[in-house]
Design a protein around this motif. Structure first.
Motif, PDB file in Angstrom:
ATOM      1  N   HIS A  80       0.839  -1.209   0.000  1.00 37.92           N
ATOM      2  CA  HIS A  80       0.000   0.000   0.000  1.00 37.92           C
ATOM      3  C   HIS A  80       0.864   1.246   0.000  1.00 37.92           C
ATOM      4  N   ASP A  85       6.382   1.637   6.813  1.00 45.04           N
ATOM      5  CA  ASP A  85       5.022   1.098   6.588  1.00 45.04           C
ATOM      6  C   ASP A  85       4.320   1.911   5.516  1.00 45.04           C
ATOM      7  N   MET A  86       4.487   1.519   4.234  1.00 47.94           N
ATOM      8  CA  MET A  86       5.468   0.597   3.738  1.00 47.94           C
ATOM      9  C   MET A  86       6.041   1.053   2.414  1.00 47.94           C
ATOM     10  N   GLU A 143      -5.008   0.761   2.760  1.00 47.21           N
ATOM     11  CA  GLU A 143      -4.801  -0.375   3.653  1.00 47.21           C
ATOM     12  C   GLU A 143      -4.965   0.096   5.087  1.00 47.21           C
ATOM     13  N   GLU A 144      -4.573   1.336   5.348  1.00 52.56           N
ATOM     14  CA  GLU A 144      -4.563   1.867   6.712  1.00 52.56           C
ATOM     15  C   GLU A 144      -5.950   2.355   7.144  1.00 52.56           C
ATOM     16  N   GLU A 159       4.624  -5.812   4.141  1.00 45.22           N
ATOM     17  CA  GLU A 159       4.373  -5.173   5.447  1.00 45.22           C
ATOM     18  C   GLU A 159       5.600  -5.316   6.349  1.00 45.22           C
ATOM     19  N   PRO A 160       5.793  -4.353   7.246  1.00 45.98           N
ATOM     20  CA  PRO A 160       6.952  -4.417   8.154  1.00 45.98           C
ATOM     21  C   PRO A 160       6.774  -5.513   9.198  1.00 45.98           C
TER      22      PRO A 160
HETATM   23 ZN   LIG Z   1       1.194  -1.253   6.301  1.00 46.30          ZN
END
Ligand SMILES: [Zn+2]
Length: 380
Positions: free
Chosen positions: A77, A108-109, A138-139, A167-168
């Motif tokens: 994202h 992120d990210m 995404e968030e 993703e982290p």
């Molecule tokens: Zn993320």
């Protein structure tokens, strides 16, 4: 701003992405930056905007290159969470100080998206297909994000064999953890009706609180499971209890509670809602129980994809990652419907925080690892 149309370097490209402010739901400039980097690599770009305020509009980008098998997809994202107040520098102007690069989205990210594109530029496969599945939501509520991308892919007959989400996932050092699944999540609201009245005349009233308390005691005693090989035990938490009665001499007319359940792959969200409903109805058959499943759990059994990733990590980081299913939900909950999904990216220590930052050395190593993943995935 960095010219991303030349061969992308992960550091310069991360900076360019951070500089394109993209608070969720995102669209526009940040996608221009990505498109400009992918086009010279031979990707066909499909950008589309869906939804309306307040959850949209959201921009999504689907990039594809090549044809046939194997089909490797990278998902991520470009939206970020709001910066909050108190940053040392402008969160939307990437700034390198010492060994760290600061900016909202560094880990992120946007950093991972940049690393993957830079890895592609170094290891473009000469057969098979590569896709990038990139959302601008995404968030946020994720209503018009990855779900819309999956619909688009189905319409267009795009079906990856594997999907890596950037993703982290790393905890203490890059490469220590990858996610091979995630728990599911369901939120439940319970409303117990009563009959309001004077506490001196209880026979003329019906107090909902004792019923709700008894139901919650039963719910709290439920052991959903003991965990599985890959998942910790499922867990029910009572997160709120509300009556809102301010008077000493009034029996309230209703009482409410809220639960949140994080569950492993032994359960489905809808079944858990029914189970809670049965537990509540033992004590109060007219209570209302409402549930919203924000994601089902998923598991990608360890196999080729996690092996490729673990080997690539070992090549460059010198450690083998833990295969984990911990943490919150991710877009893997949707993408898992398409193909096996694993998640691997930068350190998550500063994500969503003030002064989010990525180690410049980690960006370089992540690019090396992703390059190695691509090479291994496309070995004939
Ligand atoms: Zn993320």
């Amino acid at each position: 701003m960095t010219d991303a149309s030349t061969l992308p370097d992960s550091l310069a490209f991360t900076k360019a992405l951070i500089d394109a402010e993209s608070i969720t739901p995102a669209r526009g400039a940040v996608f221009d930056v990505l498109e400009a980097a992918l086009k010279p690599l031979g990707f066909a770009i499909d950008r589309f905007t869906v939804g309306e305020a307040p959850d949209g509009p959201v921009e999504n980008l689907l990039a594809t290159r090549g044809s046939g098998a194997p089909h490797f997809a990278f998902a991520g994202h470009l939206d970020v969470v709001p910066p909050g107040k108190g940053w040392t520098t402008d969160p939307f102007r990437a700034e390198q100080r010492g060994a760290l690069l600061y900016g909202r989205g560094a880990v992120d990210m946007k950093g991972a998206v940049a690393a993957f594109v830079a890895a592609l530029a170094r290891a473009l496969p000469d057969h098979g297909t590569v896709s990038l599945i990139i959302t601008g939501d995404e968030e946020g509520p994720a209503v018009y994000g990855t779900r819309a991308l999956i619909d688009r892919m189905r319409e267009r007959g795009i079906a990856p064999d594997f999907c890596l989400i950037g993703e982290p996932t790393s905890v203490n050092r890059l490469g220590d953890t990858i996610k091979i699944g995630r728990r599911g999540s369901v939120n439940i609201w319970i409303t117990v009706p009563g009959h309001q009245g004077h506490v001196a005349y209880p026979h003329l009233a019906d107090n909902p609180i004792p019923k709700l308390v008894r139901a919650l005691a039963d719910i709290d005693a439920i052991v959903l499971d003991e965990g599985t090989d890959w998942f910790q035990a499922s867990n029910i938490e009572v997160t709120d209890l509300e009556v809102g009665n301010t008077a000493h001499n009034v029996i309230p007319g209703a009482a409410q509670a809220r639960l949140s359940i994080r569950f492993n792959d032994l359960h489905r969200g809808t079944e858990l809602v029914e189970r809670i409903e049965r537990a509540v109805h033992v004590h109060t058959p007219d209570a209302e129980v409402k549930g919203i499943v924000s994601g089902e759990s998923f598991l990608t059994e360890p196999g080729r994809l996690s092996d490729i990733l673990s080997d690539a990590i070992e090549d460059h980081a010198g450690i083998r990652p833990e295969l984990s299913t911990s943490g919150g939900t991710s877009d893997g909950r949707f993408l898992h419907a398409l193909c096996p999904v694993v998640e691997f990216g930068l350190l998550n220590a500063t994500m969503h925080k003030l002064d989010e930052a990525v180690a410049v050395a980690d960006l370089a190593m992540l690019t090396d690892i992703y390059e190695s993943v691509l090479k291994r995935a496309f070995t004939r």
